[in-house]
Design a protein around this motif. Sequence first.
Motif, PDB file in Angstrom:
ATOM      1  N   SER A 372       0.829  -1.205   0.000  1.00 47.59           N
ATOM      2  CA  SER A 372       0.000   0.000   0.000  1.00 47.59           C
ATOM      3  C   SER A 372       0.862   1.254   0.000  1.00 47.59           C
ATOM      4  CB  SER A 372      -0.919  -0.019   1.231  1.00 47.59           C
ATOM      5  OG  SER A 372      -1.684   1.154   1.305  1.00 47.59           O
ATOM      6  N   TYR A 373       1.921   1.234   0.793  1.00 51.70           N
ATOM      7  CA  TYR A 373       2.873   2.353   0.839  1.00 51.70           C
ATOM      8  C   TYR A 373       3.539   2.561  -0.515  1.00 51.70           C
ATOM      9  CZ  TYR A 373       7.775   3.838   1.333  1.00 51.70           C
ATOM     10  OH  TYR A 373       9.019   4.390   1.129  1.00 51.70           O
ATOM     11  N   ALA A 374       3.965   1.471  -1.147  1.00 45.58           N
ATOM     12  CA  ALA A 374       4.658   1.576  -2.436  1.00 45.58           C
ATOM     13  C   ALA A 374       3.733   2.124  -3.520  1.00 45.58           C
ATOM     14  CB  ALA A 374       5.206   0.212  -2.842  1.00 45.58           C
ATOM     15  N   LEU A 375       2.488   1.652  -3.534  1.00 42.43           N
ATOM     16  CA  LEU A 375       1.534   2.132  -4.532  1.00 42.43           C
ATOM     17  C   LEU A 375       1.190   3.604  -4.293  1.00 42.43           C
ATOM     18  CD1 LEU A 375      -0.114   1.251  -6.984  1.00 42.43           C
ATOM     19  CD2 LEU A 375      -1.923   0.481  -5.427  1.00 42.43           C
ATOM     20  N   SER A 376       1.099   3.988  -3.038  1.00 42.15           N
ATOM     21  CA  SER A 376       0.843   5.400  -2.709  1.00 42.15           C
ATOM     22  C   SER A 376       2.032   6.272  -3.086  1.00 42.15           C
ATOM     23  CB  SER A 376       0.547   5.541  -1.216  1.00 42.15           C
ATOM     24  OG  SER A 376      -0.594   4.820  -0.835  1.00 42.15           O
ATOM     25  N   ARG A 377       3.212   5.762  -2.878  1.00 44.73           N
ATOM     26  CA  ARG A 377       4.437   6.498  -3.194  1.00 44.73           C
ATOM     27  C   ARG A 377       4.477   6.900  -4.666  1.00 44.73           C
ATOM     28  NH1 ARG A 377       9.634   3.040  -1.823  1.00 44.73           N
ATOM     29  NH2 ARG A 377       8.706   1.778  -3.481  1.00 44.73           N
ATOM     30  N   ASP A 378       3.860   6.081  -5.502  1.00 43.84           N
ATOM     31  CA  ASP A 378       3.788   6.389  -6.934  1.00 43.84           C
ATOM     32  C   ASP A 378       2.455   7.015  -7.329  1.00 43.84           C
ATOM     33  OD1 ASP A 378       6.352   5.469  -7.461  1.00 43.84           O
ATOM     34  OD2 ASP A 378       5.676   3.407  -7.732  1.00 43.84           O
ATOM     35  N   ASN A 379       1.686   7.480  -6.324  1.00 42.51           N
ATOM     36  CA  ASN A 379       0.432   8.194  -6.560  1.00 42.51           C
ATOM     37  C   ASN A 379      -0.652   7.283  -7.124  1.00 42.51           C
ATOM     38  OD1 ASN A 379      -1.205  10.511  -6.468  1.00 42.51           O
ATOM     39  ND2 ASN A 379      -0.784  10.993  -8.611  1.00 42.51           N
ATOM     40  N   GLY A 380      -0.678   6.034  -6.650  1.00 38.04           N
ATOM     41  CA  GLY A 380      -1.663   5.084  -7.146  1.00 38.04           C
ATOM     42  C   GLY A 380      -2.940   5.011  -6.335  1.00 38.04           C
ATOM     43  N   LEU A 381      -2.967   5.596  -5.121  1.00 40.07           N
ATOM     44  CA  LEU A 381      -4.152   5.575  -4.272  1.00 40.07           C
ATOM     45  C   LEU A 381      -4.732   6.976  -4.133  1.00 40.07           C
ATOM     46  CD1 LEU A 381      -3.135   3.225  -1.295  1.00 40.07           C
ATOM     47  CD2 LEU A 381      -4.314   2.621  -3.401  1.00 40.07           C
ATOM     48  N   PHE A 383      -5.489  10.267  -2.184  1.00 42.12           N
ATOM     49  CA  PHE A 383      -4.735  10.914  -1.109  1.00 42.12           C
ATOM     50  C   PHE A 383      -3.380  10.217  -0.883  1.00 42.12           C
ATOM     51  CE2 PHE A 383      -9.323  11.150  -0.123  1.00 42.12           C
ATOM     52  CZ  PHE A 383      -9.513  12.524  -0.281  1.00 42.12           C
ATOM     53  N   SER A 384      -2.703   9.935  -1.969  1.00 44.62           N
ATOM     54  CA  SER A 384      -1.460   9.160  -1.911  1.00 44.62           C
ATOM     55  C   SER A 384      -0.405   9.805  -1.027  1.00 44.62           C
ATOM     56  CB  SER A 384      -0.906   8.961  -3.329  1.00 44.62           C
ATOM     57  OG  SER A 384      -1.668   8.030  -4.050  1.00 44.62           O
ATOM     58  N   ASP A 385      -0.353  11.133  -1.010  1.00 44.04           N
ATOM     59  CA  ASP A 385       0.666  11.790  -0.198  1.00 44.04           C
ATOM     60  C   ASP A 385       0.491  11.475   1.285  1.00 44.04           C
ATOM     61  OD1 ASP A 385      -1.748  13.188  -0.265  1.00 44.04           O
ATOM     62  OD2 ASP A 385      -0.804  15.089   0.266  1.00 44.04           O
ATOM     63  N   VAL A 386      -0.732  11.184   1.704  1.00 46.40           N
ATOM     64  CA  VAL A 386      -0.996  10.821   3.099  1.00 46.40           C
ATOM     65  C   VAL A 386      -0.542   9.394   3.376  1.00 46.40           C
ATOM     66  CG1 VAL A 386      -2.788  10.466   4.847  1.00 46.40           C
ATOM     67  CG2 VAL A 386      -2.926  12.425   3.283  1.00 46.40           C
ATOM     68  N   PHE A 387      -0.908   8.468   2.489  1.00 43.52           N
ATOM     69  CA  PHE A 387      -0.639   7.051   2.742  1.00 43.52           C
ATOM     70  C   PHE A 387       0.792   6.641   2.386  1.00 43.52           C
ATOM     71  CE2 PHE A 387      -5.307   7.178   1.785  1.00 43.52           C
ATOM     72  CZ  PHE A 387      -5.705   7.019   3.104  1.00 43.52           C
ATOM     73  N   ALA A 388       1.551   7.530   1.777  1.00 43.27           N
ATOM     74  CA  ALA A 388       2.946   7.217   1.442  1.00 43.27           C
ATOM     75  C   ALA A 388       3.914   7.643   2.538  1.00 43.27           C
ATOM     76  CB  ALA A 388       3.333   7.900   0.124  1.00 43.27           C
ATOM     77  N   ARG A 389       3.405   8.191   3.617  1.00 44.55           N
ATOM     78  CA  ARG A 389       4.285   8.687   4.677  1.00 44.55           C
ATOM     79  C   ARG A 389       4.774   7.551   5.573  1.00 44.55           C
ATOM     80  NH1 ARG A 389       0.238  13.580   6.501  1.00 44.55           N
ATOM     81  NH2 ARG A 389       0.331  14.774   4.536  1.00 44.55           N
ATOM     82  N   ILE A 390       6.035   7.648   5.954  1.00 41.98           N
ATOM     83  CA  ILE A 390       6.622   6.722   6.927  1.00 41.98           C
ATOM     84  C   ILE A 390       6.641   7.423   8.284  1.00 41.98           C
ATOM     85  CG2 ILE A 390       8.669   5.422   7.604  1.00 41.98           C
ATOM     86  CD1 ILE A 390       7.278   4.250   5.207  1.00 41.98           C
ATOM     87  N   LYS A 520      -6.766   8.958 -12.151  1.00 42.73           N
ATOM     88  CA  LYS A 520      -5.364   8.547 -12.213  1.00 42.73           C
ATOM     89  C   LYS A 520      -4.798   8.498 -13.623  1.00 42.73           C
ATOM     90  CE  LYS A 520      -4.856   8.321  -7.844  1.00 42.73           C
ATOM     91  NZ  LYS A 520      -4.004   9.342  -7.159  1.00 42.73           N
ATOM     92  N   ARG A 521      -5.646   8.474 -14.639  1.00 42.10           N
ATOM     93  CA  ARG A 521      -5.147   8.482 -16.023  1.00 42.10           C
ATOM     94  C   ARG A 521      -4.282   9.715 -16.286  1.00 42.10           C
ATOM     95  NH1 ARG A 521      -7.254  10.775 -20.607  1.00 42.10           N
ATOM     96  NH2 ARG A 521      -9.132  11.377 -19.464  1.00 42.10           N
ATOM     97  N   LYS A 522      -4.590  10.798 -15.598  1.00 42.61           N
ATOM     98  CA  LYS A 522      -3.858  12.047 -15.814  1.00 42.61           C
ATOM     99  C   LYS A 522      -2.743  12.269 -14.801  1.00 42.61           C
ATOM    100  CE  LYS A 522      -8.057  14.236 -17.622  1.00 42.61           C
ATOM    101  NZ  LYS A 522      -9.046  15.346 -17.428  1.00 42.61           N
ATOM    102  N   THR A 523      -2.806  11.568 -13.675  1.00 43.29           N
ATOM    103  CA  THR A 523      -1.849  11.869 -12.591  1.00 43.29           C
ATOM    104  C   THR A 523      -0.908  10.725 -12.238  1.00 43.29           C
ATOM    105  OG1 THR A 523      -3.473  11.179 -10.922  1.00 43.29           O
ATOM    106  CG2 THR A 523      -3.457  13.513 -11.566  1.00 43.29           C
ATOM    107  N   PHE A 524      -1.247   9.487 -12.648  1.00 40.29           N
ATOM    108  CA  PHE A 524      -0.401   8.349 -12.302  1.00 40.29           C
ATOM    109  C   PHE A 524       0.594   8.096 -13.424  1.00 40.29           C
ATOM    110  CE2 PHE A 524       0.536   3.785 -12.447  1.00 40.29           C
ATOM    111  CZ  PHE A 524       1.045   3.600 -11.169  1.00 40.29           C
ATOM    112  N   VAL A 525       1.875   8.254 -13.115  1.00 37.01           N
ATOM    113  CA  VAL A 525       2.917   8.042 -14.130  1.00 37.01           C
ATOM    114  C   VAL A 525       3.931   6.984 -13.705  1.00 37.01           C
ATOM    115  CG1 VAL A 525       2.709  10.345 -15.096  1.00 37.01           C
ATOM    116  CG2 VAL A 525       4.287   9.948 -13.195  1.00 37.01           C
TER     117      VAL A 525
END
Length: 557
Positions: A372-381, A383-390, A520-525
């Motif tokens: 979940s962290y890895a997918l968020s880190r790449d903006n896949g979820l 509010f990804s910036d929230v779930f990508a935090r350690i 995500k089509r426009k924001t997930f790269v």
Amino acid sequence: MSIGKVCTDIDPHGDADTRQELTSTLVIDPSRASDLDLEIDEKQLRANGHVGELPRRFGFLSLLGLGFNITNSWIGLAASITINLTDGGRPAVVWGCVIAFFVSGLITLGLAELASAYPSAGGQYHITFMVASPNTRAFAAYIVGWMALVGWWITHASGCIFIALNIVAFAALYHPSYDPARWHVWMLYTAVHVICVAINLASPKLLPAFNRFALYLTVMAFVASITTVGVTGSSTKVSASDVFTDFLNVSGWSSTGLAFMIATANSMYTFVAVDAATHIAEEVPRPSLNVPKAMVGTIIIGGITAIPFAVVLMLCMTDLDTALGTSTGLPSYEIYMQALKNLTGATILQAVITLLYSNAVISLVTTWSRLSYALSRDNGLPFSDVFARIHKGTSQPLNSIILGTVLELIYGLLYVASSVAFNSIIGSSIMFLNITYVIPQAIVAYRGREKVLPPRPFRLPGYIGYFTNWFSTLWVIFVSVLFCLPSTMPVVGKPAAMNYTSVVFVAVLVFVLLFWAFDKRKTFVGPDVKESLLREANLAEMELMRRRDMSNLESQR
């Protein structure tokens, strides 16, 4: 020794700018091999588009412990034999396990090779991005990432509900007046969730030691269980033909062959979640070597334990009808009672399985939170910036853990409304995960293995690699159809006999596609990959392996 020197030795014509980038980020003590390991590991991660945020606390043994603690094939078999007994009897349990072992072994070999090439906490999601064509990689990785994450969440839920059902069964057997309600199961399910999350957050530094201990415990428990059942039940064993050749189809399917194939598909649960080690790649040194070794080790130990356990269990099951109709809903518990002829002894052995499942759900939280962290880190979820935090205090992806826990507890409420609907979703986890194992393999085989894959320490040679990738892909396509068939017939007027796996699969896929189309089509790269840097880092790892092997040979002379 420096990483730049290693790369120059084995690839003297490599790009100088790339080599400079490879050697410039970290400064190490050339006299310490462990520092070189760290440098190569960090270079690999940065080449894959990320910077290390998680401490590398795991070693190979603790990684293997985590992998087998989750897959834990022999207790997985004990928890999932109802369909096999219904759709083929004893032989369906034994031969279904054997076939699932060999097939899952091939699938794991193919995935392990790709994990060696692209070590990342994203696992098969990240691998898919790396091997797909530039025009399709973002979409393909996004779909695989979501399917893998949903599969892991459901797998964790299945472990928690199994523990809850075991506790209720113990209470009902020892207190006949107790009438369990579904909300009792949900309360226990919730308690198990909270406890395993709390353990992950309270003692993250102890997780590697816990997984090593869990590995030792499950092996000792297997030896004790199989010995106890085999020796105690020696006077009441059925014949070998009953176990190996006399198929008994009471499923309602007119074709015993089809019923057996449905049972074989169910046996894939015994070896599910073999990708666990890939999601700890950023927390173990030398992941391009240790991750595939742990994955293959998980399957090997699984086969060594599950197949003999299946044979002994079936030899000692004297009454198939009673095992299927047991009031506990746990055939393994009834088989223990038939073998031991003692309720207390059977309860102890079933409690051991419950304990090992409890260990597994703790490690499951560790694993799916990294995905979940890895997918968020790449903006896949969302509010990804929230779930990508350690979280600094725990060095854990705290927000990702909270997200998965809340969703699983809400999902657990479905059991209160309808246990049939809940169990139908549980069954889809095997299909979700296996599909994500073979999508990157199919892409690699279609595009050309040598064209797509970089140098890697764990490599399947030539045609063996192509055979593994294509066979795995075709098998999962075939078995996915079987996953969607009801295990018993007829289903008209019997909601409990319906199989809603296809409905769940389509529903999840539609949700993910809509989310992709409208957001995500426009924001997930995906990650910012440096492929030439990755090639150099992988070559450095391979050269380091060669030099260590040479050093070991010289020291033995």
